[in-house]
Motif scaffolding. Sequence first.
Motif, PDB file in Angstrom:
ATOM      1  N   ILE A  64       0.836  -1.206   0.000  1.00 49.85           N
ATOM      2  CA  ILE A  64       0.000   0.000   0.000  1.00 49.85           C
ATOM      3  C   ILE A  64       0.871   1.256   0.000  1.00 49.85           C
ATOM      4  O   ILE A  64       0.676   2.175  -0.800  1.00 49.85           O
ATOM      5  CB  ILE A  64      -0.937   0.010   1.221  1.00 49.85           C
ATOM      6  N   ASP A  69       2.477   2.051  -3.337  1.00 50.92           N
ATOM      7  CA  ASP A  69       1.600   2.220  -4.495  1.00 50.92           C
ATOM      8  C   ASP A  69       1.751   3.649  -5.028  1.00 50.92           C
ATOM      9  O   ASP A  69       1.726   4.612  -4.263  1.00 50.92           O
ATOM     10  CB  ASP A  69       0.150   1.948  -4.095  1.00 50.92           C
ATOM     11  N   ASP A  79      -0.283   5.468  -6.386  1.00 54.89           N
ATOM     12  CA  ASP A  79      -1.475   6.271  -6.152  1.00 54.89           C
ATOM     13  C   ASP A  79      -1.772   6.476  -4.674  1.00 54.89           C
ATOM     14  O   ASP A  79      -2.872   6.903  -4.309  1.00 54.89           O
ATOM     15  CB  ASP A  79      -2.682   5.642  -6.861  1.00 54.89           C
ATOM     16  N   VAL A  80      -0.797   6.181  -3.830  1.00 58.96           N
ATOM     17  CA  VAL A  80      -0.895   6.487  -2.398  1.00 58.96           C
ATOM     18  C   VAL A  80       0.260   7.426  -2.068  1.00 58.96           C
ATOM     19  O   VAL A  80       1.418   7.136  -2.360  1.00 58.96           O
ATOM     20  CB  VAL A  80      -0.814   5.215  -1.533  1.00 58.96           C
ATOM     21  N   ASP A 105      -5.055   8.867  -0.721  1.00 61.32           N
ATOM     22  CA  ASP A 105      -5.247   7.640  -1.489  1.00 61.32           C
ATOM     23  C   ASP A 105      -6.036   7.978  -2.758  1.00 61.32           C
ATOM     24  O   ASP A 105      -7.210   8.344  -2.691  1.00 61.32           O
ATOM     25  CB  ASP A 105      -6.003   6.624  -0.634  1.00 61.32           C
ATOM     26  N   ARG A 158      -6.376   5.727  -5.288  1.00 59.88           N
ATOM     27  CA  ARG A 158      -6.520   4.456  -6.011  1.00 59.88           C
ATOM     28  C   ARG A 158      -7.884   4.272  -6.665  1.00 59.88           C
ATOM     29  O   ARG A 158      -8.029   3.433  -7.560  1.00 59.88           O
ATOM     30  CB  ARG A 158      -6.210   3.280  -5.073  1.00 59.88           C
TER      31      ARG A 158
END
Length: 197
Positions: free
Chosen positions: A77, A80, A82-83, A101, A103
Amino acid sequence: MSLDAGLYPVPEGHLAAVVTHLETTAVAVPDSPFPDDVSIERDLPSVERYRALFRAIGAPWLWTSRLKLSDSKLAEILSDQDVEVWLLRRHGIDIGVVELDFRVAGECELAFFGLIPTETGGGLGKAMMSFAQKRGFSRPIKRFHLHTCTLDSPKAVPFYLASGLRPTRRQVEIFEDPRLAGYLGEDTAPQHPLIET
């Protein structure tokens, strides 16, 4: 699902909280700069460092979601693309987190947001929220949202409302008491008394 009005038992060894979801569709707070001795930097902290800060901020409010994850799942996580994990530091010491976040396409969830207890009440929250909303809407999103619950600070919902977020829905969450499960010490969050099983 429809429930009749009234009281319902919480299973032994569990807690219940009312969760409030809030959102905004545009930046809703004015610019609020950080003090000169506080920096905010995007970081990819180690699992150990992240969990230490997560505990320092969230233990009084019984935050446990990231304590329950395996090291590999948490690392996945945090890494990632997109985090975004933004750490607040004062004189090089971690004092807070703004975790965004992205995502879900077109959305930004303010996943985690907080300060260690010794840093609360000094106005940093306004700068953090200003930063979070501007950063969120720097991407092509239509909605910036978060949720909080009745186990959190009683100042949380008034702060989010003053930050231009509007409430959209409520849920009731029932979950295993993290103190009985060993994620937090039994003396954590005495404002929510532990009921021994």
